[in-house]
Design a protein around this motif. Sequence first.
Motif, PDB file in Angstrom:
ATOM      1  N   VAL A 119       0.651  -1.247   0.069  1.00 57.35           N
ATOM      2  CA  VAL A 119      -0.078   0.093  -0.046  1.00 57.35           C
ATOM      3  C   VAL A 119       0.765   1.107   0.046  1.00 57.35           C
ATOM      4  CG1 VAL A 119      -1.558   1.251   1.583  1.00 57.35           C
ATOM      5  CG2 VAL A 119      -1.611  -1.188   1.093  1.00 57.35           C
ATOM      6  N   LEU A 120       0.556   2.368  -0.933  1.00 57.29           N
ATOM      7  CA  LEU A 120       1.432   3.416  -0.909  1.00 57.29           C
ATOM      8  C   LEU A 120       0.772   4.430  -0.106  1.00 57.29           C
ATOM      9  CD1 LEU A 120       1.732   3.594  -4.868  1.00 57.29           C
ATOM     10  CD2 LEU A 120       3.500   2.915  -3.256  1.00 57.29           C
ATOM     11  N   SER A 121      -0.282   4.549   0.121  1.00 57.46           N
ATOM     12  CA  SER A 121      -1.022   5.576   0.820  1.00 57.46           C
ATOM     13  C   SER A 121      -0.652   5.402   2.492  1.00 57.46           C
ATOM     14  CB  SER A 121      -2.328   5.957   0.693  1.00 57.46           C
ATOM     15  OG  SER A 121      -2.765   6.851   1.443  1.00 57.46           O
ATOM     16  N   ASP A 122      -0.234   6.266   3.237  1.00 54.82           N
ATOM     17  CA  ASP A 122      -0.339   5.799   4.862  1.00 54.82           C
ATOM     18  C   ASP A 122      -1.482   6.986   5.690  1.00 54.82           C
ATOM     19  OD1 ASP A 122       0.362   8.707   4.330  1.00 54.82           O
ATOM     20  OD2 ASP A 122       2.438   8.632   5.495  1.00 54.82           O
ATOM     21  N   ARG A 123      -2.345   7.221   4.572  1.00 54.38           N
ATOM     22  CA  ARG A 123      -3.621   7.901   5.285  1.00 54.38           C
ATOM     23  C   ARG A 123      -4.795   7.262   4.792  1.00 54.38           C
ATOM     24  NH1 ARG A 123      -2.517  14.484   5.656  1.00 54.38           N
ATOM     25  NH2 ARG A 123      -0.300  14.354   6.917  1.00 54.38           N
ATOM     26  N   ARG A 124      -5.433   6.263   5.233  1.00 49.52           N
ATOM     27  CA  ARG A 124      -6.499   5.822   4.793  1.00 49.52           C
ATOM     28  C   ARG A 124      -7.630   5.530   5.731  1.00 49.52           C
ATOM     29  NH1 ARG A 124      -5.043   0.029   2.915  1.00 49.52           N
ATOM     30  NH2 ARG A 124      -3.730   0.130   4.936  1.00 49.52           N
ATOM     31  N   THR A 125      -8.925   5.600   5.289  1.00 51.37           N
ATOM     32  CA  THR A 125      -9.900   5.417   6.346  1.00 51.37           C
ATOM     33  C   THR A 125     -10.149   4.030   6.749  1.00 51.37           C
ATOM     34  OG1 THR A 125     -11.768   5.059   4.522  1.00 51.37           O
ATOM     35  CG2 THR A 125     -11.083   7.284   5.273  1.00 51.37           C
ATOM     36  N   GLU A 128     -11.586   2.171   4.010  1.00 51.66           N
ATOM     37  CA  GLU A 128     -10.571   1.966   2.693  1.00 51.66           C
ATOM     38  C   GLU A 128      -9.697   0.541   3.129  1.00 51.66           C
ATOM     39  OE1 GLU A 128      -9.775   6.229   0.889  1.00 51.66           O
ATOM     40  OE2 GLU A 128      -8.839   5.625   2.645  1.00 51.66           O
ATOM     41  N   ARG A 129      -9.188   0.485   4.285  1.00 52.33           N
ATOM     42  CA  ARG A 129      -8.342  -0.618   4.978  1.00 52.33           C
ATOM     43  C   ARG A 129      -9.157  -1.844   4.854  1.00 52.33           C
ATOM     44  NH1 ARG A 129      -3.772   1.482   7.785  1.00 52.33           N
ATOM     45  NH2 ARG A 129      -3.735   3.374   8.081  1.00 52.33           N
ATOM     46  N   ASP A 147      -0.049  -3.962   5.487  1.00 56.43           N
ATOM     47  CA  ASP A 147      -0.024  -3.485   4.229  1.00 56.43           C
ATOM     48  C   ASP A 147       1.009  -3.809   3.293  1.00 56.43           C
ATOM     49  OD1 ASP A 147      -2.068  -1.647   4.888  1.00 56.43           O
ATOM     50  OD2 ASP A 147      -0.851  -0.403   5.650  1.00 56.43           O
ATOM     51  N   ASP A 163      -3.757   3.358  -5.587  1.00 58.69           N
ATOM     52  CA  ASP A 163      -2.914   3.675  -4.441  1.00 58.69           C
ATOM     53  C   ASP A 163      -2.141   2.386  -3.782  1.00 58.69           C
ATOM     54  OD1 ASP A 163      -3.134   6.262  -4.553  1.00 58.69           O
ATOM     55  OD2 ASP A 163      -5.135   5.935  -3.313  1.00 58.69           O
TER      56      ASP A 163
END
Length: 280
Positions: A119-125, A128-129, A147, A163
Amino acid sequence: MLHSAFVPNNTRIIARIGPATEDSLLEPLSPRSIVLSVLLGSHPPRMPVGRILEFTSLFDLADGAVRTALSRMVTAGDVVNDDGTYRLAGRLVERQAQQDAGRHHSTNDWDRTWWTVAVLSDRRTMAERRTFRAWAIGARLGELRPDLWLRPANLEIPTELPDVLITRGSIITGVEQRLVAQLWDLDGLRARSKMNRLALDSAAARLGDSDDRSLADAFSALAAAQQFLRVEPQLPQDLAPHVAGDDVRTRYSEVVEVFQTRLAQFFAGRSADRVSTTAR
């Protein structure tokens, strides 16, 4: 055509299961699980409410309990009510495709490469997780750490998720067998495979009886097997000998064919009873 399926209450990958017993495989299913299972196993995935109630009567469920479960599933977005016919919706349509794929073993040869998914994004709801985890489980990936997921590339995986970085290549350092043991509980998978096979054998023997209760028992055995096959990783044989997922697939196909025939006879009998009652 109706296939038996299963909706696991816990989507955590089966890699970390404990010791399996036949009794633990066949725990009673809730009204929600039974309804979703029969819809997931139907092609197309829809069924009139009357037919749903006929099926759930095999489990001695009250019509009111089933209707309450259906109402809650509509509210949750799991199913849609089209004038008394219920059909799968949203994420469960994808779940059906994943379960269908689990019944068929891949014939792809393994070229010794691996899929790596990060996973590239470190800010997920949280939603989304959960979506990503469900995708990873459906792709039969194993979680190395949060991730970061991997699997041998003897199977194709979906690659359209945003992402996410997906690569394919060889393992340069490390022992592949040790990595597989980190990603999946092979002993647990072997035990679960054996218990599912025993449960399916028992269901097959009982389906020879005329007792309608044997249909409910067979459905539970098929449901447990489907839960296993949905997440069984289908690893190359030299990395995971004796897991025997294919044994479960083969026996599942044999039992579900007999189950479908018996279930069709059950529904036909119920229809005949209704006609007879109306005539009187």
